[in-house]
Design an enzyme around this catalytic site. Structure first.
Site, PDB file in Angstrom:
ATOM      1  CB  ILE A  67      22.267   0.257  13.362  1.00  0.00           C
ATOM      2  CG1 ILE A  67      22.049   0.553  14.849  1.00  0.00           C
ATOM      3  CG2 ILE A  67      23.620  -0.364  13.096  1.00  0.00           C
ATOM      4  CD1 ILE A  67      22.119  -0.688  15.735  1.00  0.00           C
ATOM      5  CG  HIS A  97      -6.823 -10.376   4.208  1.00  0.00           C
ATOM      6  ND1 HIS A  97      -8.161 -10.651   4.393  1.00  0.00           N
ATOM      7  CD2 HIS A  97      -6.553  -9.301   4.982  1.00  0.00           C
ATOM      8  CE1 HIS A  97      -8.677  -9.768   5.230  1.00  0.00           C
ATOM      9  NE2 HIS A  97      -7.722  -8.944   5.616  1.00  0.00           N
ATOM     10  CG  ASP A 130      -2.063  -1.036   1.029  1.00  0.00           C
ATOM     11  OD1 ASP A 130      -2.484  -1.248  -0.110  1.00  0.00           O
ATOM     12  OD2 ASP A 130      -2.483  -1.637   2.031  1.00  0.00           O
ATOM     13  CE1 TYR A 181      -8.986  -5.273   5.063  1.00  0.00           C
ATOM     14  CE2 TYR A 181      -8.079  -4.015   6.878  1.00  0.00           C
ATOM     15  CZ  TYR A 181      -8.605  -5.185   6.380  1.00  0.00           C
ATOM     16  OH  TYR A 181      -8.763  -6.261   7.206  1.00  0.00           O
TER      17      TYR A 181
END
Ligand SMILES: [Cu+2]
Length: 729
Positions: free
Chosen positions: A670, A518, A373, A461
């Site tokens: 990092i 899903h 998405d 959604y």
């Protein structure tokens, strides 16, 4: 009083009473309860007595209404911080520069993304408030002449200072214009119109969705494609519940041609409209009995300050900006140390890097539904304006998003993000003594947090993303799922008609409606800078120890074993309940007074891992979900877990590919990546719209402070809390 006078008096009294009753009933005087409850509307009668924080007379009386939030004049807005998003004026300038350049040979182009090219991290870290900003640059992703371009525009000089044509697989995220024009293309096809006619759907009732098609081999390469599927909106706003099942139209997004029409659902009826509409106006009355009104009141206003995109609250400071791809970006989150008063760095940058939503139905109209998405649709592009009082409470502050459309023109998405203080009645810390000690102690502190929220509606959604900051240094990142399921039409009306559950790939939710199984994976980029830039990742394993006979009555216990990750592969973490670990990001060169390295740990909550084969095409593209935690060395070009160009990509530029280079990550700048997962086996309560399901993970200080950082906070007392007095008082 004689009798006549008495009668006259009685008449006048009765008349007056009736008049009062009439006025109260028909003129709707505010009832006593209403006046007492509505603190914002009746602000001048709100009182707030604060003795703990030491106001001079101990009594605060709100004069007039609280100041409404000042609207930002986006036409005049100027950037104040190096990370502030491009302003309306800056986007206009970028548009002009690109239009006037010969870079696309004056041919047609579309701009898929226009955002700030953030200055180098070192420059941002050195910048001090009030000093001049590093040079402002824009990063543009454009599509022209069948190629994707990444351009860097210098706003001061008006020049395009970098221009890279992509030779990678994959295309830029769709623009809103791509999506709205693609869904109209099937209407050009006679064959399509015949099919929908046979299915009993009028053209005027058609609602179609642009569905990204993933990548499934060479046939689909070399051009920007989209699959369009359609629904009937007759009799309901919830057209998602009325699929024209099995009908898929393959469309070329650039030529706007229909390439192929597949119809595999001829025998499947259109599910009915009844009971599918979720709007208040469509509900049958009476509504469910309401709960009494509830609201958080802050007569003195909120405790946080927002200056442009800089937020200060309690001990926290951070930068917050809406973003078309990520939705929301949190930068430079730092917390004041309660002992020294110094601001200490925690997180340089955090955002939703990518989503991966594969459906588990291998049939023709469903196998390709494996959405990403952020990189395909734009998580921020699809973040609509929040609904005050319902999306965010009354005490919320709203921030607008400024973005660019496909032609480069700026537009404002109002109320895209909200910020508010949350008090849920939870406890920050507590202890009471019981009678055993004979001590009368009851020490409890209430928990108040600060939430920054956005909600994206990626077609059907809805995703709600909360960044919640706690006073004790914890950051909770929460994802809520709501909205409407992707529905598959079926001939079944009752479970007893189904011979084998194997046919279903989901749950029968209503007559002719299947909610297909899903997953949702939401991958977060977290550039941790714990007390400085160079950090290490430590996996603290909880290792079971077996006791040798006779040493102790115990047979087993566990010990914490610290393993400092040297390279990226040491930090590819698959979570397991039976091999538990803590995951710390530490600053090895900073220690507490008693010698522990200062750190923050990532604390997983409820989550899920992908069950797909690693060589399944969707999982190759979504390979960033192969582990729940990854750690990579900071690299400016590695921000999007599925790659910069995700649309139709093959998965050769993912976090998994970068991490497998196995670079050194010890004592380096990092980046921690965390994937929050959900397996979603739909149930009837998800129909016709889903109650929100949430999960979260935490970034929690671990030996970061010398001791409990909120020890010296005050408890609540009744006299300190806002009260609203009635009008008569
Ligand atoms: Cu779901």
């Amino acid at each position: 009083m004689d009798f006549t006078t008495y009668l006259r008096f009685l008449f006048i009294l009765t008349g007056s009473l009736l008049l009062v009753l009439f006025v109260r009933t028909w003129v709707r005087l505010p009832s006593q309860a209403k006046v007492e409850l509505d603190c914002s509307e009746y602000g001048s009668w709100c009182t707030f007595k604060n003795s703990v924080s030491g106001s001079s007379n101990g009594v605060f009386i709100q004069k007039g209404k609280p100041k409404p939030q000042q609207k930002v004049d986006h036409e005049k807005e100027v950037a104040k911080h190096p990370l502030d998003p491009l302003t309306v004026q800056e986007i206009k300038k970028v548009q002009k520069i690109v239009q006037q350049s010969s870079i696309f040979n004056h041919g047609k182009f579309t701009l898929h993304s226009v955002v700030l090219e953030e200055p180098p991290k070192e420059q941002v870290l050195l910048w001090k408030a009030g000093s001049s900003l590093p040079s402002r640059k824009a990063e543009i992703i454009a599509w022209a002449n069948g190629h994707a371009y990444k351009l860097i525009v210098d706003l001061a000089s008006g020049k395009i200072v970098d221009n890279q044509i992509s030779h990678e697989n994959g295309y830029p995220a769709m623009t809103m214009e791509d999506m709205t024009s693609a869904v109209k293309v099937p209407l050009k096809s006679k064959q399509f119109l015949e099919i929908i006619g046979k299915r009993g759907v009028n053209v005027s009732d058609l609602s179609c969705l642009p569905i990204s098609l993933g990548w499934f081999g060479a046939d689909e390469e070399g051009r920007r494609l989209i699959k369009v599927q359609c629904y009937s909106s007759a009799g309901t706003a919830n057209f998602y519940m009325r699929p024209i099942e099995g009908l898929t139209v393959l469309v070329d997004m650039d030529s706007n041609e229909v390439l192929k029409i597949t119809d595999k659902g001829k025998d499947i009826p259109l599910p009915k409209a009844e009971g599918t509409d979720y709007r208040l106006s469509a509900q049958k009355y009476p509504l469910l009995p309401p709960l009494n009104p509830i609201s958080i009141e802050q007569p003195k206003g909120p405790s946080f300050k927002v200056d442009g995109h800089q937020v200060k609250w309690g001990s926290w400071e951070f930068h917050l900006k809406p973003d078309p791809r990520a939705g929301v970006i949190i930068s430079q989150a730092a917390i004041k140390d309660p002992d020294t008063g110094k601001l200490r760095r925690v997180l340089y940058k955090g955002f939703t890097s990518e989503l991966f939503v594969p459906y588990m139905d291998p049939s023709d109209a469903w196998y390709f539904k494996t959405y990403m998405d952020a990189g395909e649709y734009g998580f921020g592009l699809t973040a609509m304006s929040l609904d005050p009082l319902n999306d965010c409470p009354r005490n919320a502050y709203y921030m607008d998003g400024v973005m660019a459309s496909a032609d480069g023109a700026p537009y404002v998405r109002p109320n895209m993000v909200c910020i508010f203080e949350r008090y849920e009645g939870d406890i920050a810390w507590r202890h009471t003594e019981c009678p055993i000690s004979g001590m009368e102690i009851r020490e409890v502190r209430p928990k108040v947090t600060l939430v920054a929220r956005m909600a994206a509606s990626v077609a059907n959604y809805d995703y709600i993303v909360d960044w919640e900051f706690q006073t004790d240094g914890l950051i909770r990142i929460k994802v809520g799922l709501s909205g409407i399921l992707m529905i598959k039409g079926t001939k079944y009306e009752n479970v007893n008609q189904i011979r084998s559950q194997d046919e279903l790939h989901g749950t029968l939710l209503a007559q002719n409606i299947i909610g297909v199984i899903h997953d949702h994976y939401v991958t977060f980029y977290l550039d941790m800078d714990v007390d400085g830039t160079d950090n290490s990742f430590v996996q603290v394993k909880m290792a079971k120890q077996t006791v040798k006979n006779g040493q102790t009555p115990r047979k087993s216990f566990w010990k914490a074993e610290r393993h400092v990750a040297q390279t990226e592969k040491d930090a590819q973490i698959k979570l397991s309940l039976y091999q538990p670990s803590e995951f710390h990001v530490i600053n090895p060169s900073k220690k507490t007074k008693i010698g522990n390295p200062v750190g923050y740990k990532v604390v997983p909550g409820g989550t899920a891992a992908s069950l797909l084969d690693h060589n399944d095409p969707p999982q190759l593209r979504g390979a960033f979900t192969n582990n729940q935690i990854w750690v990579t060395p900071y690299n400016k070009s590695e921000e999007w877990a599925g790659g910069l160009y995700v649309y139709q990509s093959k998965g050769d530029d993912t976090l998994s590919v970068w991490s497998n280079r196995n670079r050194n990550i010890e004592k380096k700048d990092i980046v921690l990546w965390y994937t929050l997962g959900f397996h979603h086996l739909p149930c009837q309560e998800d129909y016709p719209i889903m109650p929100t399901v949430s999960s979260s993970f935490d970034l929690k200080p671990t030996n970061f402070f010398e001791s409990n950082p909120i020890l010296r906070t005050a408890p609540n007392y009744e006299k300190d809390l806002p009260t609203c007095a009635a009008l008569s008082e």
